[in-house]
Design a protein around this motif. Structure first.
Motif, PDB file in Angstrom:
ATOM      1  N   PRO A   1     -12.529 -18.193 128.552  1.00  0.00           N
ATOM      2  CA  PRO A   1     -12.380 -19.580 128.308  1.00  0.00           C
ATOM      3  C   PRO A   1     -13.510 -19.918 126.963  1.00  0.00           C
ATOM      4  CG  PRO A   1     -12.082 -19.484 130.345  1.00  0.00           C
ATOM      5  CD  PRO A   1     -12.518 -18.136 129.957  1.00  0.00           C
ATOM      6  N   ALA A   2     -14.368 -18.939 127.103  1.00  0.00           N
ATOM      7  CA  ALA A   2     -15.632 -19.446 125.933  1.00  0.00           C
ATOM      8  C   ALA A   2     -15.146 -19.002 124.878  1.00  0.00           C
ATOM      9  CB  ALA A   2     -16.904 -18.587 126.441  1.00  0.00           C
ATOM     10  N   MET A   3     -14.256 -18.351 124.247  1.00  0.00           N
ATOM     11  CA  MET A   3     -13.757 -17.684 123.103  1.00  0.00           C
ATOM     12  C   MET A   3     -13.083 -18.933 122.133  1.00  0.00           C
ATOM     13  SD  MET A   3     -14.489 -14.885 122.710  1.00  0.00           S
ATOM     14  CE  MET A   3     -13.508 -14.171 121.441  1.00  0.00           C
ATOM     15  N   GLY A   4     -13.054 -20.397 122.752  1.00  0.00           N
ATOM     16  CA  GLY A   4     -12.689 -21.233 121.975  1.00  0.00           C
ATOM     17  C   GLY A   4     -11.051 -21.488 121.828  1.00  0.00           C
ATOM     18  N   GLY A   5     -10.435 -21.194 122.600  1.00  0.00           N
ATOM     19  CA  GLY A   5      -8.976 -21.454 122.440  1.00  0.00           C
ATOM     20  C   GLY A   5      -8.022 -20.221 122.356  1.00  0.00           C
ATOM     21  N   ASP A   6      -8.725 -19.230 122.388  1.00  0.00           N
ATOM     22  CA  ASP A   6      -7.811 -17.873 122.251  1.00  0.00           C
ATOM     23  C   ASP A   6      -7.040 -17.672 123.476  1.00  0.00           C
ATOM     24  OD1 ASP A   6      -8.829 -17.224 119.742  1.00  0.00           O
ATOM     25  OD2 ASP A   6     -10.255 -15.885 120.581  1.00  0.00           O
TER      26      ASP A   6
ATOM     27  N   GLY B   1      -8.398 -19.019 113.068  1.00  0.00           N
ATOM     28  CA  GLY B   1      -8.506 -20.124 113.985  1.00  0.00           C
ATOM     29  C   GLY B   1      -7.981 -19.044 115.245  1.00  0.00           C
ATOM     30  N   PRO B   2      -8.083 -20.107 116.520  1.00  0.00           N
ATOM     31  CA  PRO B   2      -7.641 -19.440 117.826  1.00  0.00           C
ATOM     32  C   PRO B   2      -6.494 -18.818 117.761  1.00  0.00           C
ATOM     33  CG  PRO B   2      -8.635 -21.809 118.059  1.00  0.00           C
ATOM     34  CD  PRO B   2      -8.380 -21.674 116.450  1.00  0.00           C
TER      35      PRO B   2
ATOM     36  N   THR C   1      -2.699 -17.483 129.008  1.00  0.00           N
ATOM     37  CA  THR C   1      -3.957 -17.841 129.383  1.00  0.00           C
ATOM     38  C   THR C   1      -5.224 -17.654 128.489  1.00  0.00           C
ATOM     39  OG1 THR C   1      -5.427 -17.748 131.488  1.00  0.00           O
ATOM     40  CG2 THR C   1      -4.189 -15.745 130.718  1.00  0.00           C
ATOM     41  N   ASN C   2      -6.087 -18.428 128.647  1.00  0.00           N
ATOM     42  CA  ASN C   2      -7.265 -18.366 127.902  1.00  0.00           C
ATOM     43  C   ASN C   2      -8.504 -17.401 128.806  1.00  0.00           C
ATOM     44  OD1 ASN C   2      -8.315 -20.183 130.024  1.00  0.00           O
ATOM     45  ND2 ASN C   2      -9.089 -21.634 128.385  1.00  0.00           N
TER      46      ASN C   2
END
Length: 223
Positions: free
Chosen positions: A88-93, A52-53, A114-115
């Motif tokens: 931000p496109a990484m899905g929550g990392d 998951g993230p 921060t993402n």
């Protein structure tokens, strides 16, 4: 007799950090020694469960010893690559950046989790030459475990430490820091920085043992 089998786990990526899992046996070659011949017999790809993230804390040693244990400042090049990959496109990392030495009051963070890793571009550009005395490594690890537990937003938490491992300034012991991270569900990933110029072989051995122990005890990794 004189023959034996062994397994080797490899994690390979391309220059963009994407995993490579399409290799065939001919892709891997281990150079033979004078009296030893290596013969690869097969390659199989293994996939781990999706964690998951992630929430990752980059903790970078800025003590004076880094001037000769990482003279090329590769830890900052690596940090820049890692931070640039968190978007931000990484899905929550998400990621946070911190440094430590005695001069910087033990530990300094350069913004919240921060993402968007580019939020730390200014810090990366300006900090590579800011060194100071003292290496409160275990104290910094202990404090950053708290930061991950309280301030990050994902259950998949990683403390990534770039250091030569020569702690000489901490109130907490190695095992206190390890047990604290374990109690909070945090994995330690240690990047050991040492060019071999340190003539104190016992110090070097102790440093590697400490980082290996922290990584293996928490389910992380070390290189």
């Amino acid at each position: 007799g004189n023959a034996g089998d062994f397994e080797l786990d490899l994690f390979l990526t391309d220059s963009n950090g994407k995993s490579i899992n399409t290799l065939d046996p001919s892709s891997i070659n281990i150079v033979s020694a004078l009296d030893t011949l290596f013969s690869p017999v097969g390659i199989a790809a293994a996939t781990t469960l999706l964690g998951g993230p992630f929430s990752a804390e980059l903790l970078i040693d800025q003590s004076n010893s880094m001037a000769y244990n990482d003279p090329m400042k590769l830890r900052w090049k690596a940090a820049d690559i890692f931070l640039s990959a968190v978007t931000p496109a990484m899905g929550g990392d998400e990621v946070q950046l911190s440094t430590f030495n005695e001069f910087m009051f033990g530990l300094t963070s350069y913004g919240p989790f921060t993402n968007n890793g580019h939020d730390f571009d200014h810090a990366v550009d300006s900090l590579s030459n800011v060194l100071g005395p003292g290496t409160p490594l275990y104290d910094a690890m202990y404090a950053e475990a708290d930061s991950l537990a309280v301030l990050s937003h994902n259950s998949n938490k990683a403390l990534i430490v770039f250091t030569d491992g020569d702690d000489n300034e901490s109130y907490h012991s190695l095992w206190e820091s390890i047990n604290h991270a374990k109690s909070l569900g945090i994995k330690v990933f240690a990047i050991a920085l040492k060019t071999g110029k340190d003539t104190d072989t016992q110090v070097a051995a102790d440093s590697k043992w400490a980082l290996f122990t922290a990584a293996m005890s928490t389910g992380g990794g070390v290189m």
